[in-house]
Design a protein around this motif. Structure first.
Motif, mmCIF file in Angstrom:
data_model
loop_
_atom_site.group_PDB
_atom_site.id
_atom_site.type_symbol
_atom_site.label_atom_id
_atom_site.label_comp_id
_atom_site.label_asym_id
_atom_site.label_seq_id
_atom_site.Cartn_x
_atom_site.Cartn_y
_atom_site.Cartn_z
ATOM 1 N N ASP A 1 0.851 -1.185 0.000
ATOM 2 C CA ASP A 1 0.000 0.000 0.000
ATOM 3 C C ASP A 1 0.891 1.241 0.000
ATOM 4 O O ASP A 1 2.081 1.163 0.319
ATOM 5 N N ASP A 2 0.306 2.376 -0.339
ATOM 6 C CA ASP A 2 1.107 3.597 -0.424
ATOM 7 C C ASP A 2 1.368 4.219 0.941
ATOM 8 O O ASP A 2 2.493 4.586 1.246
ATOM 9 N N VAL A 3 0.334 4.339 1.775
ATOM 10 C CA VAL A 3 0.487 5.013 3.065
ATOM 11 C C VAL A 3 -0.208 4.197 4.146
ATOM 12 O O VAL A 3 -1.324 3.717 3.949
ATOM 13 N N ILE A 4 0.462 4.007 5.271
ATOM 14 C CA ILE A 4 -0.204 3.444 6.436
ATOM 15 C C ILE A 4 -0.344 4.575 7.450
ATOM 16 O O ILE A 4 0.622 5.274 7.757
ATOM 17 N N MET A 5 -1.573 4.779 7.884
ATOM 18 C CA MET A 5 -1.837 5.820 8.865
ATOM 19 C C MET A 5 -2.549 5.178 10.050
ATOM 20 O O MET A 5 -1.925 4.817 11.027
ATOM 21 N N SER A 6 -3.853 4.986 9.958
ATOM 22 C CA SER A 6 -4.628 4.451 11.085
ATOM 23 C C SER A 6 -4.545 2.931 11.182
ATOM 24 O O SER A 6 -4.730 2.358 12.244
ATOM 25 N N GLY A 7 -4.285 2.266 10.056
ATOM 26 C CA GLY A 7 -4.290 0.805 10.012
ATOM 27 C C GLY A 7 -5.607 0.245 9.495
ATOM 28 O O GLY A 7 -5.733 -0.951 9.261
ATOM 29 N N ARG A 8 -6.608 1.092 9.298
ATOM 30 C CA ARG A 8 -7.937 0.627 8.891
ATOM 31 C C ARG A 8 -7.970 0.104 7.454
ATOM 32 O O ARG A 8 -8.683 -0.847 7.157
ATOM 33 N N THR A 9 -7.221 0.703 6.559
ATOM 34 C CA THR A 9 -7.163 0.197 5.185
ATOM 35 C C THR A 9 -6.579 -1.204 5.167
ATOM 36 O O THR A 9 -7.084 -2.095 4.470
ATOM 37 N N ILE A 10 -5.543 -1.432 5.946
ATOM 38 C CA ILE A 10 -4.900 -2.745 5.983
ATOM 39 C C ILE A 10 -5.836 -3.779 6.617
ATOM 40 O O ILE A 10 -5.921 -4.915 6.157
ATOM 41 N N ARG A 11 -6.568 -3.387 7.652
ATOM 42 C CA ARG A 11 -7.549 -4.296 8.244
ATOM 43 C C ARG A 11 -8.572 -4.719 7.191
ATOM 44 O O ARG A 11 -8.902 -5.888 7.058
ATOM 45 N N ALA A 12 -9.056 -3.771 6.401
ATOM 46 C CA ALA A 12 -10.017 -4.076 5.345
ATOM 47 C C ALA A 12 -9.395 -5.017 4.304
ATOM 48 O O ALA A 12 -10.036 -5.968 3.848
ATOM 49 N N ALA A 13 -8.147 -4.767 3.944
ATOM 50 C CA ALA A 13 -7.463 -5.619 2.968
ATOM 51 C C ALA A 13 -7.292 -7.042 3.504
ATOM 52 O O ALA A 13 -7.485 -8.013 2.767
ATOM 53 N N LEU A 14 -6.948 -7.177 4.775
ATOM 54 C CA LEU A 14 -6.807 -8.510 5.368
ATOM 55 C C LEU A 14 -8.150 -9.238 5.380
ATOM 56 O O LEU A 14 -8.208 -10.438 5.097
ATOM 57 N N ASN A 15 -9.224 -8.525 5.707
ATOM 58 C CA ASN A 15 -10.549 -9.148 5.679
ATOM 59 C C ASN A 15 -10.870 -9.687 4.290
ATOM 60 O O ASN A 15 -11.360 -10.808 4.150
ATOM 61 N N GLU A 16 -10.605 -8.895 3.267
ATOM 62 C CA GLU A 16 -10.875 -9.359 1.905
ATOM 63 C C GLU A 16 -9.981 -10.533 1.531
ATOM 64 O O GLU A 16 -10.443 -11.518 0.963
#
Length: 169
Positions: free
Chosen positions: A96-111
């Protein structure tokens, strides 16, 4: 940091070197690289070429997995995820381009886990903004950036890849 535009080439070279070391250290055999749309895909394409990975590149669009989906609505540019092979039992390099809160990565792991249970997932990100809301950390980071509360960073691309830092509107 002052507002402006920066090249990401040096950060990409650092990320490629550290990812190569991670693959060796963890003995990852034929890892599957997956980019998170949009900026993560641009970075993954470049890293995939630099690392000369043999598995085809995958793409995740996490729009439907976001926890703020009901607040922001659907992204008009939602596209399907494209995973070229099974993820079950595979070592995944998630980019991913930017990690900030971690919420995008959580969503990606769920998918990702909806497609199967990977053997491992390593996170590679261009920038860490160090504003975590979830206990998620990247394994490879191009750089760390401290922004003021009124500043934003955006990855522009795909060619050339540049970072723009600007004031919020």
């Amino acid at each position: 940091m002052v507002s402006g535009t920066l090249s990401v080439d040096a950060l990409l070279d650092k990320m490629a070197s550290e990812t190569r070391a991670l693959i060796t250290r963890r003995n990852l055999n034929d890892p599957l690289m997956i980019g998170i749309r949009t900026g993560g895909v641009w970075l993954a394409e470049r890293l995939h070429r630099q690392l000369e990975l043999t598995s085809p590149l995958g793409v995740l669009d996490i729009s439907f997995y976001r926890d703020d989906f009901t607040q922001v609505g659907i992204n008009p540019k939602v596209q399907p995820s494209q995973l070229p092979c099974a993820t079950e039992g595979r070592d995944i390099l998630l980019v991913d381009d930017v990690i900030m809160s971690g919420r995008t990565i959580r969503a990606a792991l769920n998918e990702l886990f909806d497609y199967g249970r990977p053997a491992s997932v390593s996170l590679i990100t261009l920038l860490d903004l160090q504003r975590r809301e979830l206990p998620i950390q990247a394994d490879v980071i191009g750089g760390t950036l401290a922004l003021g509360p009124d500043q934003l960073v955006k990855l522009n691309g795909p060619d050339p890849l540049t970072l723009t830092i600007r004031q919020r509107d």
